[in-house]
Enzyme design. Structure first.
Site, short mmCIF file in Angstrom:
data_model
loop_
_atom_site.label_atom_id
_atom_site.label_comp_id
_atom_site.label_asym_id
_atom_site.label_seq_id
_atom_site.Cartn_x
_atom_site.Cartn_y
_atom_site.Cartn_z
N GLY A 1 40.41 113.43 17.54
CA GLY A 1 40.96 112.10 17.78
C GLY A 1 40.07 111.09 17.09
N ARG A 2 38.92 110.81 17.74
CA ARG A 2 38.04 109.76 17.20
C ARG A 2 37.56 110.05 15.79
NH1 ARG A 2 34.12 108.59 21.29
NH2 ARG A 2 35.46 109.91 22.55
N ARG B 1 34.90 99.60 25.84
CA ARG B 1 34.10 100.84 25.91
C ARG B 1 32.66 100.62 26.35
NH1 ARG B 1 33.37 104.15 22.09
NH2 ARG B 1 33.57 106.02 23.36
N CYS C 1 36.49 86.56 32.10
CA CYS C 1 35.81 86.15 33.33
C CYS C 1 35.36 87.40 34.07
CB CYS C 1 36.76 85.34 34.19
SG CYS C 1 37.20 83.83 33.36
C1 PLP Z 1 40.79 113.04 24.15
C2 PLP Z 1 41.19 114.40 23.77
C3 PLP Z 1 41.03 114.85 22.46
C4 PLP Z 1 40.35 114.03 21.41
O1 PLP Z 1 39.00 113.85 21.66
P1 PLP Z 1 38.11 113.09 20.55
O2 PLP Z 1 36.78 112.97 21.17
O3 PLP Z 1 38.75 111.77 20.34
O4 PLP Z 1 38.13 113.93 19.32
C5 PLP Z 1 41.49 116.10 22.15
N1 PLP Z 1 42.10 116.89 23.06
C6 PLP Z 1 42.29 116.49 24.33
C7 PLP Z 1 42.96 117.37 25.28
C8 PLP Z 1 41.84 115.24 24.73
O5 PLP Z 1 42.02 114.85 25.99
#
Ligand code: PLP
Length: 432
Positions: free
Chosen positions: A292-293, A330, A361
């Site tokens: 993801g990230r 975050r 606030c």
């Molecule tokens: C959040 C998540 C990801 C992605 O994680 P990253 O740290 O953003 O790479 C992948 N698989 C599952 C099941 C997740 O919950």
């Protein structure tokens, strides 16, 4: 700089994907998210190519779209041939509206409602990643009503502690996600999934955590999962076709974060998986990873305009910006580190120590503490927070009725708006 798409011009301006960020802010308004399309594509290709080379043609990276979810991201990821993870009807709907191929979509979540399940099946979602027994019964029942057999993976917890932040550590036995191998619950849901007539069990999934830098974590979870697969083959004559090892590769938020060679890492994991499969007499499953990230984080940054500067003699300095926890929650959530710079003063000494705070606030509305900025910092200057492509846009809120920011996508020297700024009218649209 922390990523190679960040450079500095001779006059000391920050360039992102080769473009002057402060002039983009003046053109599109403040505050603003920028994304670098070429960087997203490059990150997608790193995974796609390394996985095909290391694990063979059947392997596929899935972009965990909760990291950043808007139509243009799904279009880009689709054209790079990745699959995706989704966790809600909203993400499914957005992906579908962008023309994403939903057969390559994996539906996560530890608590899918009957409405979610029906919506996903009606839209032809490829896979459910089922979390628990209750979900299996619900998916089986709704799949039967719709007259289909639904492909599923089972989410298991291999019991790994990733030594990262507790809040994003999900592979341990006591996690709210998945069913534990150690307690026998993983075997129980495997037996149930094999028994229910409207489910087609395709394999297993695990996700041990996020911001992982050592390949060790992936080796260990792969080993535990493969041992479990061998046990299921022996006891229940079930050979899993797919093994999904989750996401979590780390990104560089600050100079002190290590750099990670993802392609090399994937090859190392592949060597380990292949050796283990051979030793256990298992065929190599179709491997999935769910970054993801690491697909979007370094492809994004946030721009703000400096407002009030407050110096409390003997205590601390505050630099306030025109955004905050509404566009980046975050730090407030888990003290996430970020690098903050003055976008038009990149060549100046940074000797003014301060907290960069938002406009909400809420005392916890902090973007970052212990930031060093030039002492000439003043109202109207542009600040850039780097590596915000993941979990900023997607976690944004309307707290204090602050409109959410637009997204501008950069590509080969051009810029285009891909998400409009919310208006005040958008904020009251659903108020009756
Ligand atoms: C959040 C998540 C990801 C992605 O994680 P990253 O740290 O953003 O790479 C992948 N698989 C599952 C099941 C997740 O919950």
């Amino acid at each position: 700089m922390i990523c190679k798409n960040l450079t500095i011009s001779t006059e000391g301006h920050l360039l992102f994907a080769g473009q002057d960020v402060a002039s983009l802010l003046r053109e599109y308004g403040s505050p603003l998210y920028l994304f670098d399309e070429d960087r997203i594509r490059e990150n997608c290709r790193t995974y796609y190519n390394a996985m095909k080379e290391a694990f063979g043609e059947k392997a596929l990276p899935l972009y965990a779209s909760k990291a950043a979810s808007f139509k243009e991201i799904y279009r880009i990821v689709n054209s790079e041939q990745l699959g995706i993870d989704v966790v809600s009807c909203g993400e499914i709907y957005t992906a579908k509206a962008a023309g994403f191929d939903l057969s390559k979509t994996y539906f996560h979540s530890n608590n899918k409602t009957d409405e979610d399940i029906a919506f996903a099946i009606e839209n032809g979602i490829g896979y459910f990643v089922a979390d628990n027994e209750e979900e299996l019964y619900a998916v089986d029942r709704i799949a039967a009503e719709k007259g289909i057999c639904q492909k599923i993976l089972l989410r298991l917890t291999p019991g790994i502690d990733t030594h990262t932040y507790e809040a994003i550590n999900t592979g341990k036995v006591d996690s709210k996600f998945g069913s534990a191998i150690e307690t026998g619950q993983a075997e129980a849901i495997t037996k149930l999934a094999l028994k229910l007539p409207h489910l087609q069990l395709m394999g297993f999934h695990c996700h041990v955590g996020s911001q992982v830098f050592d390949s060790d974590t992936f080796f260990r979870s792969a080993e535990i999962m493969l041992n479990f697969m061998a046990e299921m083959a022996k006891k229940h004559h079930y050979i899993a076709e797919e093994l999904d090892l989750g996401g979590g590769y780390g990104v560089r938020y600050t100079e002190s974060d290590p750099t990670i060679d993802i392609a090399a890492n994937i090859h190392q994991v592949a060597d380990c998986v292949k050796t283990k499969c051979a030793a256990l007499g298992l065929p190599l499953p179709a491997i999935r990873l769910e970054p993801g990230r690491s697909i979007v984080a370094d492809a994004g940054l946030t721009l703000y305009t400096v407002g009030t500067i407050k110096q409390i003699p003997g205590y601390k300095n505050y630099v306030s910006v025109d955004g905050g926890m509404t566009d980046n929650p975050r730090f407030a959530l888990y003290n996430a580190p970020y690098t903050v710079v003055a976008a038009e003063k990149m060549n100046e000494e940074t000797d003014f120590h301060c907290s960069v705070v938002g406009r909400c606030c809420e005392s916890g509305d902090i973007i970052q503490e212990n930031v060093a900025l030039p002492s000439t910092i003043k109202r109207g200057d542009v600040l850039a927070v780097l590596t915000t492509g993941a979990y900023n846009f997607s976690m944004a809120s309307n707290y204090n009725r602050i409109p959410r920011l637009p997204v501008v996508m950069l590509k080969e020297g051009t810029a285009r708006l891909v998400v409009k700024r919310e208006t005040l009218d958008d904020l009251i649209r659903n108020d009756i």
